[in-house]
Write a protein that holds these residues in place. Structure first.
Motif, PDB file in Angstrom:
ATOM      1  N   PRO A  12       0.815  -1.215   0.000  1.00 54.13           N
ATOM      2  CA  PRO A  12       0.000   0.000   0.000  1.00 54.13           C
ATOM      3  C   PRO A  12       0.854   1.273   0.000  1.00 54.13           C
ATOM      4  N   VAL A  13       2.039   1.207   0.592  1.00 53.82           N
ATOM      5  CA  VAL A  13       2.908   2.391   0.594  1.00 53.82           C
ATOM      6  C   VAL A  13       3.400   2.669  -0.825  1.00 53.82           C
ATOM      7  N   ALA A  20       1.746   1.851  -3.475  1.00 53.75           N
ATOM      8  CA  ALA A  20       0.563   2.384  -4.154  1.00 53.75           C
ATOM      9  C   ALA A  20       0.413   3.864  -3.829  1.00 53.75           C
ATOM     10  N   GLY A  21       0.655   4.229  -2.570  1.00 58.36           N
ATOM     11  CA  GLY A  21       0.589   5.630  -2.176  1.00 58.36           C
ATOM     12  C   GLY A  21       1.614   6.461  -2.932  1.00 58.36           C
ATOM     13  N   ALA A  22       2.836   5.937  -3.045  1.00 59.82           N
ATOM     14  CA  ALA A  22       3.895   6.692  -3.725  1.00 59.82           C
ATOM     15  C   ALA A  22       3.523   6.962  -5.178  1.00 59.82           C
ATOM     16  N   THR A  44       0.557   6.947  -6.433  1.00 55.37           N
ATOM     17  CA  THR A  44      -0.611   7.829  -6.473  1.00 55.37           C
ATOM     18  C   THR A  44      -0.182   9.286  -6.337  1.00 55.37           C
ATOM     19  N   MET A  45       0.771   9.533  -5.450  1.00 56.19           N
ATOM     20  CA  MET A  45       1.281  10.904  -5.305  1.00 56.19           C
ATOM     21  C   MET A  45       1.926  11.365  -6.602  1.00 56.19           C
ATOM     22  N   MET A  59      -0.761  12.342  -8.942  1.00 50.13           N
ATOM     23  CA  MET A  59      -1.357  13.635  -8.615  1.00 50.13           C
ATOM     24  C   MET A  59      -0.401  14.766  -8.981  1.00 50.13           C
ATOM     25  N   PHE A  73       3.776  17.083  -4.247  1.00 51.46           N
ATOM     26  CA  PHE A  73       4.366  16.263  -3.199  1.00 51.46           C
ATOM     27  C   PHE A  73       5.885  16.239  -3.333  1.00 51.46           C
TER      28      PHE A  73
END
Lengths: 186, 527
Positions: B215-216, B218-220, B222-223, B226, B234
């Protein structure tokens, strides 16, 4: 099987939690850097004047300017190296000129080396505190810095380098500065 | 509908459906394991071809074969495909085949999710590979995709890359949830946690690591998405972000990820070493604790990948010591394998050859890891071929050799046929020589200062680069032999007994070879 559902639910919760955690890392990183001064950013200090006391020892302070890629402005410090006294107010400035024929907004980001000097540099005024610097075509400006280096500066630090990088905030991928303006100002 | 119901009323010996539908709709852990393994093999060959493009370009100094832009794309895709397409799915495939049989379960706990987690993978890699044909080419920023190189300066296809990483992550997360639920819920009565086979233990820990870090990742990404499309910053210094933050987030995922790729290998090697030494594994519980401590430590060492970004001394020291601490549990494991072999009646069939090569060469890669963990030395090693040599030593003769060992070890159980021992040995020796000829010289050119990721190099590095390229082609082409051996074994060969290997331990050796489509529909009795 109730047990099975419980494990799946817990694991899915963990996945979601870790996903959120990855975003939480962004503010955590800022807080962490702020506390430890790791990334050498100097923030606006509240009662900076209180550091103005008796004059201490002499140190050398050096200013560096960088233009980020694609930034056409002329940007340089008025003086590159100065000898200053700790505990005394020091004023200097950076020169900036918009060399293009369109109005532009710039953002300045600063950095200090060595990074453990960060806590002892108290800035009273800095152009890097403002969100953006607007210049008309061909306009030039002197950007002021007012600061004091605290007497408590560790003895082994004899030279401090202050670096400023300016970015074109209108560049396609760059964004408006109000995303996190106190951050930009730091 | 009635046909489906009828099928359920059939007794347990009914076979799989026929044709393509069997593979598309299957919820059988053995079928899905097979799919994962073949998929991984295909990716291994595709990623391998990319590696050979890289080595062909580096055969001589100067630009010879490909454009630098294309070289960068090959480099990036090679890394991504080998990590996410070859090594990880291979381990998931092995987990599918082996975990239920090792714990006496009839299948994985969530069979339909199992099907889903496999079948989204081909799409992920189709999306990733299709970026090669897009305007601006495939991702070209290295497998670590550091921002802002992967945001501000990246080709438009980066968005496709981001989505493919999302899909891969979803697949891994579903796979891990499945493994954990299976292990926690479906062990045969009598198999307590501390009686589980080590491969099962290794996968349990790996699955938790995956759930914590995918998930981390995936977060990276995703940032990144964005930053590229939605105007956030970010990782953009002009907007108040910080590019170094990207490296922290990436390596917070990335370091546990390297243990995700080695822990299952530890499990495999433990089984093989004890079988061919004809002894019980030395220090079972210390093996479990070693894996647990490696997994926990993996969360507090990430910044050793980025010593040169300018960290305070205290942080560098912390990450240096924490990293070196990992050598302790790893040393315990190597010691236990050697102690298991000590005074054993050892024979060197192909799985054992690969396992022995694993122990020696993985340890070698571990030692170069200790070297790069030393902060002052790392400033010299950082981003040189020494690092390339280091991580290829732990990944190729480490993870990849363990997967090959596992295939040779369990393929008689999967197919019912013994593989060709002589060809297997040939494959081993070609691979062993190929790997060392490829990667050992990279230590030298790295120490001499050759930076990684460039398509060209200074003349003084020419000789060892040529040697390295020769080795790479030897290693690459010997994998065609591996493909041939596997196909030959699937087609036929000497029939395997249920036990397959003399004195083999574990529930999977109690079922006949090939393993029936459904095993342990009634939980086995454990003494």
């Amino acid at each position: 099987m109730g047990n099975k559902k419980k494990i799946i639910l817990k694991l899915s919760g963990a996945v979601l939690g870790m996903y959120l955690f990855s975003f939480l890392l962004v503010p955590l990183y800022d807080v962490f850097c702020d506390i430890t001064g790791i990334n050498g950013k100097v923030t606006q200090t509240k009662n900076a004047e209180s550091s103005i006391t008796v004059e201490g020892r002499e140190i050398s302070i050096q200013f560096i300017s960088h233009n980020n890629e694609g930034m056409p402005w002329e940007f340089k410090p008025s003086e590159r190296v100065s000898k200053i006294k700790t505990g005394a107010m020091y004023e200097t400035s950076f020169y900036a000129k918009n060399t293009t024929n369109k109005m532009m907004t710039a953002v300045a980001v600063n950095s200090v080396a060595p990074s453990n000097a960060k806590d002892f540099i108290k800035k009273i005024e800095c152009f890097c505190f403002q969100g953006g610097i607007d210049l008309m075509p061909g306009e030039e400006i002197l950007l002021p810095i007012k600061m004091v280096v605290d007497n408590e500066l560790p003895k082994n630090i004899k030279n401090i380098v202050l670096s400023y990088t300016i970015f074109d905030s209108n560049l396609e991928h760059n964004i408006t500065t109000d995303h996190d303006s106190d951050h930009v100002g730091s | 509908m009635s046909a489906v119901v009828e099928n359920h009323h059939d007794d347990h010996h009914h076979g799989p459906a026929k044709g393509l539908k069997r593979w598309l709709y299957t919820t059988n852990h053995k079928d899905i394991g097979t799919l994962y393994l073949w998929f991984s093999f295909a990716m291994f060959l595709i990623g391998g071809v990319m590696a050979l493009v890289i080595r062909a370009e580096l055969f001589q100094p100067g630009m010879q074969i490909v454009e630098p832009e294309f070289y960068n794309q090959m480099l990036t895709l090679h890394g991504l495909i080998m990590v996410f397409g070859a090594v990880m799915p291979a381990f998931v495939g092995l987990a599918n085949w082996l975990v239920p049989m090792m714990i006496g379960a009839p299948d994985m706990a969530l069979p339909r999710m199992n099907n889903l987690s496999f079948w989204i993978l081909p799409f992920a890699f189709f999306v990733l590979l299709s970026s090669l044909f897009m305007d601006g080419g495939a991702p070209n920023f290295g497998w670590t995709f550091y921002a802002p190189l992967s945001t501000t300066y990246a080709p438009p296809s980066t968005t496709f890359f981001i989505f493919s990483v999302h899909i891969m992550g979803a697949s891994s997360i579903m796979g891990s949830i499945n493994v954990i639920v299976t292990i926690m819920n479906m062990r045969a009565p009598g198999i307590t946690l501390m009686k589980m086979p080590l491969f099962v233990w290794a996968w349990l820990i790996t699955a938790y690591l995956l759930i914590a870090v995918m998930p981390v990742l995936a977060g990276a990404v995703t940032m990144m998405l964005m930053d590229i499309h939605f105007g956030t910053s970010f990782f953009n210094a002009a907007g108040g972000g910080d590019p170094v933050l990207f490296q922290h987030i990436f390596w917070f995922f990335g370091h546990p990820e390297v243990y995700i790729m080695i822990l299952p290998a530890f499990g495999i090697v433990s089984h093989i070493v004890e079988t061919f030494s004809r002894k019980q594994l030395f220090g079972y519980s210390s093996m479990v604790w070693a894996m647990l401590s490696i997994a926990i430590l993996s969360f507090v060492v990430w910044a050793h990948h980025m010593f040169t970004v300018g960290m305070p001394l205290a942080a560098e020291l912390f990450f240096m010591w924490a990293t070196m601490l990992i050598a302790v549990p790893t040393g315990v494991k190597v010691f236990n394998w050697v102690a298991t072999m000590f005074k054993g009646s050892i024979t060197f069939e192909v799985p054992m050859l690969f396992a022995c090569a694993f122990i020696v060469l993985f340890t070698l890669g571990g030692f170069s890891g200790l070297m790069v963990a030393i902060v002052p030395a790392d400033f010299q090693y950082h981003d040189t071929y020494f690092v390339v040599a280091h991580f290829h030593y732990v990944l190729v003769p480490g993870s990849v050799f363990s997967i090959m060992a596992a295939v040779y070890f369990w393929i008689p159980k999967w197919t019912g046929n013994m593989y060709d021992e002589r060809l297997g040995r040939l494959h081993f020796w070609l691979s062993f020589i190929g790997v060392n000829v490829t990667f050992f010289p990279q230590h030298f050119i790295g120490l001499a200062g050759m930076p990684r990721r460039y398509p060209d190099y200074a003349l003084q590095f020419a000789d060892w680069n040529m040697v390295s390229s020769v080795g790479a082609f030897l290693f690459g082409f010997s994998q065609i032999l591996f493909l041939f051996i596997v196909l030959k074994t699937v087609m036929g060969g000497k029939k395997a007994t249920s036990e397959v290997w003399e004195g083999a331990r574990g529930l999977e050796w109690t079922v006949e070879s090939p393993a029936p489509y459904h095993t342990f529909t009634v939980p086995p009795k454990i003494n």
